[in-house]
Scaffold this motif. Structure first.
Motif, PDB file in Angstrom:
ATOM      1  N   UNK A  20       0.099  -1.489  -0.400  1.00 26.51           N
ATOM      2  CA  UNK A  20      -0.213   0.228  -0.010  1.00 26.51           C
ATOM      3  C   UNK A  20       0.781   0.757  -0.044  1.00 26.51           C
ATOM      4  N   UNK A  21       0.117   2.533  -0.377  1.00 25.69           N
ATOM      5  CA  UNK A  21       1.329   3.508  -0.545  1.00 25.69           C
ATOM      6  C   UNK A  21       1.095   4.314   0.909  1.00 25.69           C
ATOM      7  N   UNK A  22       1.691   5.425   1.040  1.00 21.88           N
ATOM      8  CA  UNK A  22       1.687   6.157   2.769  1.00 21.88           C
ATOM      9  C   UNK A  22       0.248   6.739   2.839  1.00 21.88           C
ATOM     10  N   UNK A  23      -0.421   6.945   1.324  1.00 19.52           N
ATOM     11  CA  UNK A  23      -1.568   8.052   1.918  1.00 19.52           C
ATOM     12  C   UNK A  23      -2.623   6.930   2.914  1.00 19.52           C
ATOM     13  N   UNK A  24      -2.597   6.089   1.618  1.00 17.86           N
ATOM     14  CA  UNK A  24      -4.054   5.267   2.065  1.00 17.86           C
ATOM     15  C   UNK A  24      -3.770   4.856   3.817  1.00 17.86           C
ATOM     16  N   UNK A  25      -2.150   4.276   3.642  1.00 21.25           N
ATOM     17  CA  UNK A  25      -2.057   3.848   5.277  1.00 21.25           C
ATOM     18  C   UNK A  25      -2.074   4.735   6.437  1.00 21.25           C
ATOM     19  N   UNK A  26      -1.885   6.122   6.412  1.00 25.51           N
ATOM     20  CA  UNK A  26      -2.195   7.045   7.462  1.00 25.51           C
ATOM     21  C   UNK A  26      -3.695   7.093   7.269  1.00 25.51           C
ATOM     22  N   UNK A  27      -4.392   7.380   6.119  1.00 22.59           N
ATOM     23  CA  UNK A  27      -6.167   7.075   6.808  1.00 22.59           C
ATOM     24  C   UNK A  27      -6.354   5.860   7.167  1.00 22.59           C
ATOM     25  N   UNK A  28      -6.183   4.539   6.534  1.00 22.80           N
ATOM     26  CA  UNK A  28      -6.636   3.336   7.015  1.00 22.80           C
ATOM     27  C   UNK A  28      -6.259   3.615   9.683  1.00 22.80           C
ATOM     28  N   UNK A  29      -5.600   4.081   9.083  1.00 21.22           N
ATOM     29  CA  UNK A  29      -4.534   3.925  10.666  1.00 21.22           C
ATOM     30  C   UNK A  29      -5.402   5.594  11.287  1.00 21.22           C
ATOM     31  N   UNK A  30      -5.715   6.335  10.256  1.00 17.48           N
ATOM     32  CA  UNK A  30      -6.098   6.814  11.309  1.00 17.48           C
ATOM     33  C   UNK A  30      -7.946   6.895  11.738  1.00 17.48           C
ATOM     34  N   UNK A  31      -8.436   6.640  10.486  1.00 22.13           N
ATOM     35  CA  UNK A  31      -9.760   6.257  10.967  1.00 22.13           C
ATOM     36  C   UNK A  31      -9.772   4.868  11.790  1.00 22.13           C
TER      37      UNK A  31
END
Length: 97
Positions: A20-31
């Protein structure tokens, strides 16, 4: 949000190795943090092993990316059971009155 370039590059490489890309990983973590009202998991990397995501993780990744691309609104309601669907429909009917 300011992130040190070195940290960002290393994290991007880590998540890329997980598919996965970093943006997707950060969004997953925050959600997931919001859903669980705290840190949702203890992240780990296993050297030399590429772990396959579970079906639940795969679905979360697809949902996060769809929201990121604007295909699903951020405030979309998720119903996982028949009871949740019925309750949501009841709520929508009450709002329409």
């Amino acid at each position: 949000m300011n992130v040190d370039d070195d940290i960002k590059e290393r994290a991007a490489a880590l998540y890329e190795s997980m598919g996965m890309n970093l943006t997707t990983a950060v969004n997953m973590f925050l959600r997931q943090s919001l859903a669980e009202d705290g840190v949702p998991f203890k992240p780990r990397r296993y050297a030399g092993i590429r772990l396959e995501p579970t079906e639940e993780t795969r679905r979360a990744m697809v949902e996060a990316e769809a929201k990121e691309l604007g295909l699903i609104p951020d405030d979309a309601v998720e119903c996982r059971t028949e009871t949740e669907v019925r309750n949501h429909l009841r709520h929508l009917r009450e709002q329409a009155r």
